[in-house]
Scaffold this active site. Structure first.
Site, short mmCIF file in Angstrom:
data_model
loop_
_atom_site.label_atom_id
_atom_site.label_comp_id
_atom_site.label_asym_id
_atom_site.label_seq_id
_atom_site.Cartn_x
_atom_site.Cartn_y
_atom_site.Cartn_z
CB SER A 77 6.26 3.07 -0.31
OG SER A 77 5.58 4.17 0.28
CE1 TYR A 85 2.41 -0.35 1.21
CE2 TYR A 85 2.97 1.77 2.18
CZ TYR A 85 2.78 0.98 1.08
OH TYR A 85 2.96 1.52 -0.18
#
Length: 318
Positions: free
Chosen positions: A194, A207
């Site tokens: 990401s 995350y």
């Protein structure tokens, strides 16, 4: 006479400044030309038919029933691959498998497992036997809403689940497929990280950190195995219009997963680390080259605080 002497004295310095300026200008021009040619090669020409059944019949996609994972399965099936689909819900897996078989006339297999559990890999290993040529490590989870570390609900289980799904799955799936790829000196592994793994992201700290691991793991492993004919690519998308991001309306910088995946697959073999989609590549370049990291962290903190406040207010109104 005196002024003439001053001019003569300064001439060597003027010449030096001229040649330094000319060298800098030429270097910048060559760099710009290189960037244009490289960009044209990646984003316009692409990698041709590299991602095709010439690599082998089967492709494996984790997290294959929604969002980016489902779009990888559809795009790879469209290109002629038979699909091994892995996700948690057997019902959703069956729906996707039937759709691929009827639309693209390819074979499919499924494995239903919960990647938050650590004891699933013998089952996956048995199901994968002899199938893997391309692996898309896509399965992942994020926060329900941005939150301070100590305020995350059920923090202990949250940490374990996040690590199992976002980190352990990538390492274990790679462990299962890499030996056969090495034996054949051919294979592709796409690890979906990401853009939040490019820099620390406050209030999504766990995350962001797990996705940074995926990026570093992918690039290190690629250096180990590239000479053996195996491509391991780190994929770092910005926002894509999926259920996970809760973006309903696609825009130029927030594409549909179908549009993103079609663009990303054309970068395989051309970029070891990619944002996968031209507008995302521009955004990544600006952040990596032009934006001070402290500014990026500060803006991320401010944005996520705002989103956290909005989420908590909406919960109170329910």
């Amino acid at each position: 006479m005196e002024s003439l002497t001053v001019v003569e004295t300064l001439q060597p310095a003027v010449r030096a400044i001229f040649w330094v300026g000319a060298l800098i200008t030429a270097s910048l021009a060559l760099w710009l030309l290189y960037m244009v040619i490289t960009g044209f090669r990646i984003w316009v020409l692409g990698n041709g038919d590299l991602i095709s059944p010439k690599l082998g019949k089967w492709a494996v996609v984790t997290g294959a029933t929604d969002g980016i994972g489902k779009s990888y399965a559809e795009e790879l099936a469209r290109r002629g691959f038979s699909m091994m689909l892995i996700s948690r819900s057997q019902e959703k897996l069956d729906d996707v498998a039937k759709s691929l078989e009827s639309t693209y006339k390819v074979d499919t297999k499924t494995i239903a497992v919960d990647y938050s559990q650590a004891d699933i890999y013998p089952k996956i290993e048995k199901g994968l036997a002899g199938l893997e040529r391309i692996l898309v490590n896509n399965v992942g989870i994020s926060y329900t809403y941005p939150e301070f570390f100590l305020h995350i609900p059920d923090l202990e289980n949250f940490i374990t689940t996040m690590i199992n799904v976002n980190i352990t799955s990538v390492c274990q799936m790679t462990r299962l497929v890499l030996p056969r790829m090495e034996a054949r000196a051919k294979g592709v592994i796409l690890n979906i990280s990401s853009a939040s793994g490019m820099f620390p992201l406050p209030l999504l700290t766990i995350y962001s950190s797990t996705k940074a691991f995926v990026d570093y793991f992918s690039r290190g492993l690629n250096a180990e195995y590239k000479s053996k004919g195996i491509i391991i690519q780190s994929v770092l998308p910005f926002f894509v219009a999926t259920k996970m991001t809760r973006i309903r309306k696609p825009t130029l910088d927030k594409p549909t997963p179908e549009r993103y995946v079609a663009a990303e697959l054309n970068t395989v073999g051309l970029q070891d680390q990619t944002n996968g989609y031209f507008p995302h590549a521009v955004m990544g370049w600006v952040i990596a080259i032009l934006a001070p990291i402290q500014l990026v962290i500060c803006l991320g903190l401010r944005l996520n605080k705002s989103q956290r406040g909005g989420y908590l207010r909406r919960r109170k109104l329910r």
